[in-house]
Scaffold this active site. Structure first.
Site, PDB file in Angstrom:
ATOM      1  N   HIS A 174       0.821  -1.208   0.000  1.00  0.00           N
ATOM      2  CA  HIS A 174       0.000   0.000   0.000  1.00  0.00           C
ATOM      3  C   HIS A 174       0.855   1.258   0.000  1.00  0.00           C
ATOM      4  O   HIS A 174       0.493   2.273  -0.559  1.00  0.00           O
ATOM      5  CB  HIS A 174      -0.944   0.000   1.196  1.00  0.00           C
ATOM      6  CG  HIS A 174      -2.097  -0.916   0.995  1.00  0.00           C
ATOM      7  ND1 HIS A 174      -2.165  -2.158   1.551  1.00  0.00           N
ATOM      8  CD2 HIS A 174      -3.208  -0.775   0.245  1.00  0.00           C
ATOM      9  CE1 HIS A 174      -3.275  -2.743   1.173  1.00  0.00           C
ATOM     10  NE2 HIS A 174      -3.939  -1.930   0.389  1.00  0.00           N
ATOM     11  N   GLU A 215      -7.811  -8.492 -29.169  1.00  0.00           N
ATOM     12  CA  GLU A 215      -6.517  -8.801 -28.550  1.00  0.00           C
ATOM     13  C   GLU A 215      -6.098 -10.242 -28.804  1.00  0.00           C
ATOM     14  O   GLU A 215      -5.135 -10.731 -28.210  1.00  0.00           O
ATOM     15  CB  GLU A 215      -6.530  -8.483 -27.055  1.00  0.00           C
ATOM     16  CG  GLU A 215      -7.664  -9.090 -26.266  1.00  0.00           C
ATOM     17  CD  GLU A 215      -7.642  -8.695 -24.785  1.00  0.00           C
ATOM     18  OE1 GLU A 215      -6.624  -8.207 -24.286  1.00  0.00           O
ATOM     19  OE2 GLU A 215      -8.677  -8.901 -24.127  1.00  0.00           O
ATOM     20  N   ASP A 275      -1.880  -8.186 -25.295  1.00  0.00           N
ATOM     21  CA  ASP A 275      -2.188  -9.589 -25.546  1.00  0.00           C
ATOM     22  C   ASP A 275      -2.071  -9.926 -27.031  1.00  0.00           C
ATOM     23  O   ASP A 275      -1.602 -11.011 -27.383  1.00  0.00           O
ATOM     24  CB  ASP A 275      -3.592  -9.935 -25.026  1.00  0.00           C
ATOM     25  CG  ASP A 275      -3.562 -10.231 -23.536  1.00  0.00           C
ATOM     26  OD1 ASP A 275      -2.639 -10.946 -23.107  1.00  0.00           O
ATOM     27  OD2 ASP A 275      -4.427  -9.727 -22.806  1.00  0.00           O
ATOM     28  N   CYS A 284      -5.915   0.350 -26.853  1.00  0.00           N
ATOM     29  CA  CYS A 284      -5.756   0.597 -25.414  1.00  0.00           C
ATOM     30  C   CYS A 284      -4.571  -0.156 -24.835  1.00  0.00           C
ATOM     31  O   CYS A 284      -4.300  -0.060 -23.640  1.00  0.00           O
ATOM     32  CB  CYS A 284      -7.038   0.275 -24.654  1.00  0.00           C
ATOM     33  SG  CYS A 284      -7.494  -1.456 -24.747  1.00  0.00           S
TER      34      CYS A 284
HETATM   35  C1  PEP Z   1      -4.060  -5.587 -23.747  1.00  0.00           C
HETATM   36  O1  PEP Z   1      -4.025  -6.820 -23.731  1.00  0.00           O
HETATM   37  O2  PEP Z   1      -3.449  -4.891 -24.577  1.00  0.00           O
HETATM   38  C2  PEP Z   1      -4.849  -4.847 -22.723  1.00  0.00           C
HETATM   39  C3  PEP Z   1      -5.028  -3.554 -22.812  1.00  0.00           C
HETATM   40  O3  PEP Z   1      -5.348  -5.548 -21.695  1.00  0.00           O
HETATM   41  P1  PEP Z   1      -4.461  -6.078 -20.460  1.00  0.00           P
HETATM   42  O4  PEP Z   1      -3.095  -5.453 -20.569  1.00  0.00           O
HETATM   43  O5  PEP Z   1      -5.180  -5.679 -19.237  1.00  0.00           O
HETATM   44  O6  PEP Z   1      -4.442  -7.546 -20.696  1.00  0.00           O
HETATM   45 MG    MG Z   2      -5.424  -7.976 -22.557  1.00  0.00          MG
END
Ligand code: PEP
Ligand code: MG
Length: 536
Positions: free
Chosen positions: A186, A426, A450, A497
């Protein structure tokens, strides 16, 4: 000049004098006493005072720290625990000892118990047991816990309690380095929240007290008594960093638009409510990925519909009309939660995770969907589903969403009827059939973390494979391009993302592809905006 390494828990570079943090508690010695009842009462009074102080600390910090302040509430609850109290009182009874000693022993007793539990979450609670005992001991001794810094200093300590960290004056705290601590403690979370450069696992030496040092949390090292040349070198790094940061500040309120007029939605990724402060501070235009699984990871048991609803509602309200994309539970692989009782698997990244769990255990999925749909009337919420590989999965999701909607309607609970729903692209499978998937959803968000691991067959958690990992591999870029093309041919918007979204060496390429949205970590927003504005 001496250099030591540590693990960085919050980035940044500073130069300053070291001050050792000395807890005010005296050495605890065992004293044999006659007045057992008096000692018990002394303990109970000190404990109540500590609980009261923790309550006040929680109240005073909950706005600035958000859910990170909950640690103080949790410490208060631990102090109210019957087992803990019985242990202290029994030691006083059995050994006719002073309250300080009994509290210390009880803290160590529970520390040992928690440290030996396999569960990672419970292991992390071991240190909390020591922290609450220290708090009561200080209260018994009538002492305050915090050393206030009078001048800007690098604070060195064996360990820092979260309650100590937040009470330090941010303006006087250049950085902190500790011997103990982990990146998920924390205290480390609070360092990031307060944006204080910090290193843990540093082999600190008491002889450093008062000496000049450089903390380079960007590379994970600390230099004690640096020579003139090293100071000059680091001063240049700090000056450059300050200059860059100042320039970026001027981009707040400006559009994320290329020279050719292509406007990009520049969003940020978050894992909890506290991160929203950074979203707002860095002028992100929305949240492109709320990793909702962190709610589950920070919980001892399945979060209830009500608990989840409150979190989503608060996030939606904080963002007003800005879009908040909540990704449904992406548990499994590296994100393990004990109470899910998931089996050990040969290949967890290729295993039972994310949407697969939600579709196999619809009761968990439905609770989350109810919470999101209920919160949807408080802001501009979209839902996003992770790890999609087929149209059939989307069909099953739609069936479940419709059931949840019907239940809410029957219960006369309001929810947004036309909530936007998208999927993460992904997996290579999803990218390759993105023309078909695009007909089923409102948007795509490409999860390059991913997507890269599955396309290159490189486990994203395996640091031995780093030399083989090419984040700009042509195969990944082609899959992104294909996804963008298929999204646009079917009239839906598409973003990125994953981490590649903030790789500014690719921003021009993404603009050329026509990407509509980039969702990056909050601290990268202004830098990415700067690059977008320079793109053609
Ligand atoms: C990704 O896989 O690019 C993603 C944004 O999800 P995470 O990193 O949470 O698996
Ligand atoms: Mg992911």
């Amino acid at each position: 000049m001496k250099s030591v390494n540590g693990n960085s828990v919050c980035l940044g570079v500073v130069i300053g004098k070291i001050q050792f943090y000395r807890k005010n508690a005296h050495e605890i010695s065992k004293v044999i006493l006659e007045d057992i009842e008096g000692e018990k009462n002394r303990y109970l009074a000190a404990r109540d005072k500590a609980i009261q102080e923790l309550k006040e600390l929680y109240e005073n910090t909950k706005t600035s720290l958000g859910e990170d302040a909950e640690i103080f509430e949790m410490h208060g609850m631990l102090l109210e625990d019957e087992d803990y109290n019985d242990e202290v009182l029994n030691i006083i009874d059995r050994e006719h000892t002073n309250a300080e000693y009994a509290v210390f022993q009880a803290g160590e007793h529970f520390y040992d118990i928690f440290s030996n539990i396999e569960d990672e979450y419970m292991k992390n609670r071991a240190i909390d047991m020591r922290h609450i005992s220290e708090k009561v001991i200080l209260s018994l001794q009538g002492l305050h816990q915090v050393t206030q810094l009078k001048e800007p200093r690098i604070l060195a300590a064996d360990d820092l309690q979260p309650s100590e960290t937040v009470q330090l004056d941010r303006n006087m705290l250049l950085a902190f380095v500790t011997k103990k601590g982990s990146s998920n403690s924390h205290t480390a979370i609070l360092a990031r929240t307060m944006n204080i450069p910090a290193l843990v696992n540093v082999d600190i030496d008491k002889g450093w007290d008062g000496k000049l040092a450089i903390v380079d949390a960007n590379t994970g090292c600390m230099i004690i008594e640096p020579d003139e040349k090293t100071i000059e070198k680091y001063q240049r790094i700090i000056d450059e960093q300050t200059k860059q940061d100042d320039m970026l500040q001027e981009l707040k309120g400006k559009e994320s638009v290329t020279q050719n007029g292509h406007k990009v939605k520049l969003y940020a990724n978050i894992g909890n409510l506290t991160d929203l402060n950074y979203v707002i501070e860095n002028d992100a235009e929305g949240v492109g990925l709320f990793r909702s699984e962190f709610i589950y990871l920070n919980s001892n048991d399945y979060p209830t519909e009500e608990q989840s609803f409150e979190i989503y509602k608060k996030a939606a309200e904080a963002l007003g009309q800005k879009r908040l994309i909540i990704r449904t539970l992406d548990i499994g692989a590296d994100k393990k939660v004990d109470y899910f009782n998931l089996d050990e698997e040969e290949n967890p990244a290729l295993g039972y995770r994310a949407i697969r769990i939600c579709l196999k255990r619809p009761e968990i999925f439905k609770t989350q969907l109810r919470a999101i749909l209920r919160a949807s009337i408080y802001g501009n919420i979209s839902i996003m589903y992770p790890m999609i590989t087929s149209v059939e999965e989307i069909t099953s999701i739609k069936t479940i969403v419709n059931e949840v909607r019907a239940e809410l309607d029957a219960e006369k609970i309001p929810s947004k009827k036309d909530i936007e729903q998208g999927i993460m692209i992904e997996t290579p499978a999803a990218a390759i059939i993105s023309d078909v998937l695009a007909k089923e959803v409102d948007f795509f968000s490409i999860g390059t973390n991913d997507l890269s691991q599955y396309t290159l067959a490189i486990d994203r958690m395996n640091d031995k494979l780093e030399d083989f990992f090419d984040s700009h591999h042509e195969a990944i870029l082609r899959l992104i391009e294909l996804t963008v093309k298929n999204a646009h041919n079917n009239g839906i918007w598409v973003g990125i993302c994953g981490e590649l979204g903030s790789d500014t060496s690719l921003t021009q390429k993404f603009m050329d592809m026509g990407i509509d949205e980039l969702s990056v970590s909050p601290s990268k927003v202004l830098k990415v905006r700067q690059i977008i504005r320079s793109c053609k």
